[in-house]
Every structure is written in C-alpha cells, then in structure tokens.
Design a protein around this motif. Structure first.
Motif, PDB file in Angstrom:
ATOM      1  N   VAL A 248       0.989  -1.202  -0.041  1.00 61.13           N
ATOM      2  CA  VAL A 248      -0.306  -0.014  -0.140  1.00 61.13           C
ATOM      3  C   VAL A 248       1.053   1.160   0.048  1.00 61.13           C
ATOM      4  CG1 VAL A 248      -1.983   1.130   1.370  1.00 61.13           C
ATOM      5  CG2 VAL A 248      -1.912  -1.580   1.153  1.00 61.13           C
ATOM      6  N   GLY A 249       0.857   1.881  -1.234  1.00 61.47           N
ATOM      7  CA  GLY A 249       1.875   3.179  -1.358  1.00 61.47           C
ATOM      8  C   GLY A 249       2.242   3.130  -2.843  1.00 61.47           C
ATOM      9  N   ALA A 367      -0.880  10.974   5.427  1.00 58.96           N
ATOM     10  CA  ALA A 367      -2.186  10.484   4.777  1.00 58.96           C
ATOM     11  C   ALA A 367      -2.070   9.045   5.018  1.00 58.96           C
ATOM     12  CB  ALA A 367      -2.086  10.782   3.444  1.00 58.96           C
ATOM     13  N   VAL A 368      -3.410   8.589   5.187  1.00 56.28           N
ATOM     14  CA  VAL A 368      -3.893   7.224   5.107  1.00 56.28           C
ATOM     15  C   VAL A 368      -4.275   6.884   3.847  1.00 56.28           C
ATOM     16  CG1 VAL A 368      -5.332   5.434   6.434  1.00 56.28           C
ATOM     17  CG2 VAL A 368      -4.314   7.406   7.662  1.00 56.28           C
ATOM     18  N   ARG A 369      -3.883   5.531   3.350  1.00 54.28           N
ATOM     19  CA  ARG A 369      -4.220   5.155   2.196  1.00 54.28           C
ATOM     20  C   ARG A 369      -5.052   3.978   2.376  1.00 54.28           C
ATOM     21  NH1 ARG A 369      -0.415   5.075  -3.019  1.00 54.28           N
ATOM     22  NH2 ARG A 369      -0.997   7.195  -2.576  1.00 54.28           N
ATOM     23  N   LEU A 370      -6.324   3.705   1.882  1.00 49.90           N
ATOM     24  CA  LEU A 370      -7.029   2.857   1.901  1.00 49.90           C
ATOM     25  C   LEU A 370      -7.759   2.213   0.623  1.00 49.90           C
ATOM     26  CD1 LEU A 370      -9.615   4.452   4.820  1.00 49.90           C
ATOM     27  CD2 LEU A 370      -7.675   2.733   5.152  1.00 49.90           C
ATOM     28  N   GLY A 404     -13.002  -1.079  -5.385  1.00 52.74           N
ATOM     29  CA  GLY A 404     -12.029  -0.887  -5.963  1.00 52.74           C
ATOM     30  C   GLY A 404     -11.067   0.399  -6.104  1.00 52.74           C
ATOM     31  N   ALA A 405     -11.673   1.396  -5.524  1.00 50.02           N
ATOM     32  CA  ALA A 405     -10.632   2.649  -5.640  1.00 50.02           C
ATOM     33  C   ALA A 405      -9.956   2.966  -4.625  1.00 50.02           C
ATOM     34  CB  ALA A 405     -11.944   3.877  -5.822  1.00 50.02           C
ATOM     35  N   VAL A 406      -9.009   3.536  -4.655  1.00 51.87           N
ATOM     36  CA  VAL A 406      -7.929   3.890  -3.774  1.00 51.87           C
ATOM     37  C   VAL A 406      -8.206   5.253  -3.334  1.00 51.87           C
ATOM     38  CG1 VAL A 406      -5.369   3.872  -3.130  1.00 51.87           C
ATOM     39  CG2 VAL A 406      -6.076   2.278  -4.669  1.00 51.87           C
ATOM     40  N   LEU A 407      -8.268   5.538  -1.993  1.00 51.31           N
ATOM     41  CA  LEU A 407      -8.371   6.853  -1.105  1.00 51.31           C
ATOM     42  C   LEU A 407      -7.261   7.090  -0.249  1.00 51.31           C
ATOM     43  CD1 LEU A 407     -10.200   8.997  -0.435  1.00 51.31           C
ATOM     44  CD2 LEU A 407     -11.326   7.512   1.380  1.00 51.31           C
ATOM     45  N   ASP A 408      -6.756   8.303  -0.371  1.00 55.16           N
ATOM     46  CA  ASP A 408      -5.977   8.947   0.529  1.00 55.16           C
ATOM     47  C   ASP A 408      -6.593   9.906   1.404  1.00 55.16           C
ATOM     48  OD1 ASP A 408      -3.745   7.633  -0.497  1.00 55.16           O
ATOM     49  OD2 ASP A 408      -2.888   9.282  -1.413  1.00 55.16           O
ATOM     50  N   PRO A 428     -13.729  -5.809   4.323  1.00 55.93           N
ATOM     51  CA  PRO A 428     -12.227  -5.741   4.611  1.00 55.93           C
ATOM     52  C   PRO A 428     -11.565  -4.967   3.574  1.00 55.93           C
ATOM     53  CG  PRO A 428     -13.082  -8.178   4.308  1.00 55.93           C
ATOM     54  CD  PRO A 428     -14.462  -6.836   3.959  1.00 55.93           C
ATOM     55  N   VAL A 429     -10.663  -3.935   4.104  1.00 56.44           N
ATOM     56  CA  VAL A 429      -9.809  -2.977   3.357  1.00 56.44           C
ATOM     57  C   VAL A 429      -8.322  -3.391   3.708  1.00 56.44           C
ATOM     58  CG1 VAL A 429     -11.749  -1.280   3.604  1.00 56.44           C
ATOM     59  CG2 VAL A 429      -9.720  -1.465   5.318  1.00 56.44           C
ATOM     60  N   ALA A 430      -7.596  -2.677   2.506  1.00 59.39           N
ATOM     61  CA  ALA A 430      -6.018  -2.939   2.831  1.00 59.39           C
ATOM     62  C   ALA A 430      -5.698  -1.539   3.098  1.00 59.39           C
ATOM     63  CB  ALA A 430      -5.265  -3.278   1.553  1.00 59.39           C
ATOM     64  N   ALA A 431      -4.736  -1.433   4.089  1.00 66.32           N
ATOM     65  CA  ALA A 431      -4.328   0.079   4.494  1.00 66.32           C
ATOM     66  C   ALA A 431      -2.761   0.343   4.462  1.00 66.32           C
ATOM     67  CB  ALA A 431      -5.137   0.271   5.930  1.00 66.32           C
ATOM     68  N   GLY A 432      -2.562   1.650   4.491  1.00 66.42           N
ATOM     69  CA  GLY A 432      -1.160   1.957   4.965  1.00 66.42           C
ATOM     70  C   GLY A 432      -0.991   3.385   5.139  1.00 66.42           C
ATOM     71  N   ALA A 433       0.028   4.387   5.623  1.00 62.52           N
ATOM     72  CA  ALA A 433       0.150   5.533   5.606  1.00 62.52           C
ATOM     73  C   ALA A 433       1.318   6.059   5.240  1.00 62.52           C
ATOM     74  CB  ALA A 433      -0.129   5.776   7.119  1.00 62.52           C
TER      75      ALA A 433
END
Length: 557
Positions: A248-249, A367-370, A404-408, A428-433
């Motif tokens: 995620v990034g 930012a958090v990316r989801l 399917g969309a990536v949000l910051d 369920p989501v994938a996440a990073g920052a």
C-alpha cells in the motif's frame, strides 16, 4: 357301482385339494401372505429411495455429508529460514543540476546491510550465511575460532564490514577483506551470529535451525543520500517469502517512480500474479497474469511503464510454491526538488480492522491510504492512539469507500506526536500510511523545500527482531489497544504500556534486539541527519517463525 379307491387315496376331482392342510382362497393364511408381499415391496422401495438420497447428497455436498476427523498433531522438524533483502534506490543522478544549470556536488552516501541470528539459549548459534544477489560463490574462509573458542567480548566493525575475532589469548585474527560479490559467513559476536557489509548489498540471509527451533534471524538494509534527486533515507527489514502480499503506497504520476521488487529465496522458480489498483479502480496490468521469478533472484518491474499516471497505488502479489518477498521501491521529485525515497513494505491482509503503528507527526503532512478490494461499497472510520489515549481523527468518520478505488485521507489535522492509526470498516480493506519530513529550501527552486518520506504498513500484533542500522536514530513505537495494561519485553527486560495508549522507547544501541509483545503493535522508526533536514523510514520487526499455529489437512476423495 362306484369304483373303489385305495386307502389314503383321493378321488380325481379332489386330487389337488387338501382342506385340512391348505386353506381355501378366502382363508386367513392366504390373507397374511399377501400383506407380507406388500410389506416387503414397500420396505425395499424405501431402502432404495433413502440410499439414492444419501448418494445424491454425498455427491453434491461431500463436506456436509462427512464429519471431519482430525488426527493427532504431528511435529514437523524445524527447517532453515531465508530472509530476502531488497534493493535500495539509486544513489546519484549524474545529470542533477542546480537552478542555474550547474552540476550539483556529489552527495554524501552511507549505507549498510546487517544480518544476525540471536541465541535462544546460552549457546551461540551457528551456520548462517548472507548471499548477495549475483554472488560468485563462497567467501574465503578465515582462521576464525569455533563458537566454543570465541570470547563473548569480541568486537565487530560495522562501518568497514571487517570482523575482528578475539581468541582467548587476545590474539586478533584478521578476516578476509569485504567483497560484496562473495557470500558472507556470519560469525559469533557476544550471544549472536553477526555479519555486515558497509554498503547496502541486496541478497538473502539463510540460517539453519538451532536448539530444536527455527533460527531467530533478522536482517536489514539501509541507505541515506544527502543531496541530489535521490536525497533521503530508505530502509527495509528483510522478510521471509509469502504466498500473498499487499503493498500500500507509491505513485506513477509525473515525477514519481515505483518499482515492484519480487524476490525468490527458494531453490525453484516461482510464478507470481500481480494485481494493481489505482485512483479509479482496478487497473489493467499487462504483465500481471504470470511473472516467473527464477530461484534466488530478484525481478524488478517499473510500474510507471505499466500503469503510468496513477496518483495512488495498491499492489497485490500472489504466488505459488514457496512464495515471494515483495516490496515497492519509491522515489519522488517535486519538479527539480527531491521529494523523498522509501521502500513500501508488506501490509497486513485486508481486514475490517487495520492498525498502522509508527505514525510520527512533526507538523508536516501525512495521509492514510485505503483500498476496498471487494465488490460492495464500504464505510470506514479512522481513529488514532497516542500517549494520552484513543481519539477520532478529525473528519475521519463514515468515509465512503467505493469498490476497487484507492483513497488517501489526510493526517494534516493531527498535532505533532506519535500515533498509531486505527481503521474500522464495514468490509475488508487494505491500509497503509505515509509521513513526511521537510528540510531546507530547495537548491533548485526557492519556492520549494526538500523533503523525505516514509511509507508505513498496517501490521499484526507481535514483536520480533529489530535491527540497529548505523548512523541512524532509532525509536520503538508500541501500541496497546487492549482494555488493560500490557507488558512487553526488550531483550528480556520487562516494560509496561497502559491500555489504549502508544509509548515511545528510544533505542540507542545498534545491537539487534528481540522484542516480545504478543498482543501489541510494534514498529521502529529510523531517522538520520542529512545536513539540510532529516531523512526518515520505518523498520518493522522480523517475526519469530518458530511461533506458528497448527495446520490440519483433511483429505477427501
């Protein structure tokens, strides 16, 4: 006169009738025989029907028709562990110029690769080797003493990569000179095996089992560059292979570069499938269906050549067999100004709850990316935990996540401090920052500031081995999301973190350390002074692979 019959004989008209033994057609005996025939017919029909139903259900739903039976757990002998260390970004752009078009001075470059195997008992482990990518074979053997002959106070020079082993009579034995093209045997140092290169040499650490368990091994790779396009600190904890990885990034916009690195630590080739999501949903990835990574090799794929112009990236890698170690090497430019380098590490698998420790804010942006990888819409709420407790992130309630969309989502509303970010979602989501460190005014553009960045993965609970890169400042961030206080241990020393808080523990010693924190979230931040500001990156603990769950195998035919 009627003819006489013999005694016991019957007239012809009654030859087949014997009233005293065979009842007539209307008698009870004949009635019972008919009912018996009917009952036998009905019973046979019922048995056939039930048998057919059982067979039909068994064929269509074998799992439901059979109750699983588990055997006794079978102990599996411990095997060797192999960790993969990725490549770091390039060090210098020869074409770099200042605002007047003059060539920039060469940057100051520092880096290392450090490997260790920690002892589980009083005995020092043995049999571990670091194999650089493209290694030409075994390193020459030094006249080093055996583990039993080694003094525990022997020293090691990290910067030069040379190991000075001290025998009991204090005579020093000179090792062979460092050669990044040869395999590096780890040698005893205090209560561990240890080895290093003074440059960031990508490769594989292989350690044999010790004391009846998988080796407690760790390795890291890091590099800092003081100026130029690749200014910043990039580091990675070397990781074991996984069958599924989420990264995620990164970005492939103009001025951004993201290189997917697939490393195969096994002795057989591995096929991988790569899926990529971006701002508008899942992206077409021409090479993604089958990418073959040869044994003990690295496959690097620049994503800008495949999915260029994507502002926000999430990558999923699935593989067969032994699995792969995956990472993203990222590089950012703000026009002609250095925008930072980082290695994106593997995040936890998609879940309805994700925790991202190590979010250290200093007033710069973050930012958090989801990503919602499912087919249904989801809603998510973001909270943070610092030393004072757990709080909602401003504006982070009930965020809509399209399939399917990536949000910051910005972290700009946070005050300076050390946080863990908590994401709760309906799907369920994938996440990073990502977090930033701003430096001085850009030498190429007076309206901009140089900066560095660190991508932080979502992690599961648990500690592991944390490394100590040279020339960096280290701090451990530990988050407790339980309702009660919890203990954790650093090299056996016990510490306490209060319920629903995050604590920061400075780590001054470069020595690798074991963090034991079964139900806590742990990561390590490393920073270094680049002369015109700080470089920053994250190093998550390398897990202890001897801690595993039982696996049941149920066979059906």
């Amino acid at each position: 006169m009627k003819p006489q019959t013999a005694q016991g004989s019957r007239p012809d008209s009654h030859q087949d009738t014997e009233p005293e033994k065979i009842p007539s057609a209307g008698s009870r005996y004949t009635t019972v025989s008919r009912w018996d025939a009917v009952r036998w017919f009905l019973a046979t029909l019922l048995v056939v029907a039930v048998s057919g139903l059982v067979v039909a259900v068994g064929l269509t739903r074998p799992a439901a028709a059979q109750k699983p039976h588990y055997g006794e757990p079978v102990p599996v002998p411990p095997g060797q562990i192999t960790l993969a260390c990725p490549q770091v970004p390039p060090t210098v752009n020869p074409a770099a110029v200042d605002g007047s078009g003059n060539p920039l001075a060469p940057p100051k470059i520092a880096g290392s690769m450090t490997s260790t195997v920690l002892a589980r008992t009083a005995r020092v482990p043995e049999k571990a080797v670091y194999q650089p990518l493209g290694s030409r074979g075994r390193a020459p053997q030094s006249a080093a003493p055996t583990p039993e002959e080694t003094n525990p106070d022997q020293t090691n020079s990290h910067q030069s990569g040379a190991k000075h082993l001290v025998t009991e009579d204090t005579e020093e034995v000179a090792p062979p000179p460092e050669n990044p093209q040869n395999d590096l045997d780890l040698t005893p140092k205090s209560a561990m095996l240890y080895g290093s290169f003074s440059t960031p040499v990508s490769g594989f650490l292989t350690a044999q089992p010790w004391d009846g368990k998988v080796a407690l091994a760790g390795a890291d790779i890091e590099q800092s560059v003081s100026s130029g396009d690749y200014r910043g600190l990039a580091s990675a904890s070397c990781q074991p292979a996984q069958l599924e990885s989420w990264l995620v990034g990164g970005s492939t916009e103009i001025g951004e570069s993201s290189v997917l690195q697939l490393m195969n630590p096994s002795s057989n080739s591995v096929d991988a499938k790569v899926e990529v999501w971006g701002d508008t949903g899942k992206l077409d990835f021409p090479r993604g269906e089958k990418i073959t990574v040869p044994a003990r090799q690295l496959q690097a794929i620049p994503l800008e050549s495949q999915v260029g112009g994507t502002q926000r990236l999430v990558v999923r890698v699935t593989s067969n067999g032994a699995g792969l170690a995956s990472s993203l090497m990222t590089h950012s430019l703000l026009g002609l100004t250095a925008g930072g380098v980082s290695l994106v590490h593997t995040s936890a698998l998609p879940n309805t709850t994700q925790v991202i420790p190590g979010v250290a804010m200093d007033g710069s942006l973050g930012a958090v990316r989801l990503l919602n990888p499912g087919a249904d819409s989801a809603r998510a709420t973001i909270e943070v935990v610092n030393e004072n407790g757990r709080f909602p992130l401003p504006g982070g309630k009930d965020l809509d996540l399209d399939p399917g969309a990536v949000l910051d989502f910005t972290l700009g509303g946070l005050q300076p401090g050390n946080y863990a970010v908590i994401v709760n979602a309906t799907e369920p989501v994938a996440a990073g920052a990502v977090i930033y460190r701003q430096g001085s005014v850009s030498p190429t553009d007076s309206d901009k500031f140089v900066r560095d960045l660190a991508w932080l993965p979502a992690l599961s609970t648990g500690g592991g081995v944390v490394m100590g890169p040279a020339a960096t400042q280290r701090q451990l961030l530990v988050t407790n999301l339980n309702a009660e206080n919890r203990e954790y241990r650093i090299d056996g020393a016990t510490h306490v973190v209060n319920a629903m808080t995050t604590v920061v523990v400075p780590l001054k010693d470069e020595t690798p350390q074991l963090i034991e924190a079964p139900d806590l979230y742990v990561t390590q931040l490393v920073t270094t002074n680049l002369g015109d500001g700080d470089g920053i990156d994250a190093l998550e603990p390398i897990p202890d692979l001897s801690v595993s769950s039982q696996i049941y195998v149920h066979l059906t035919s």
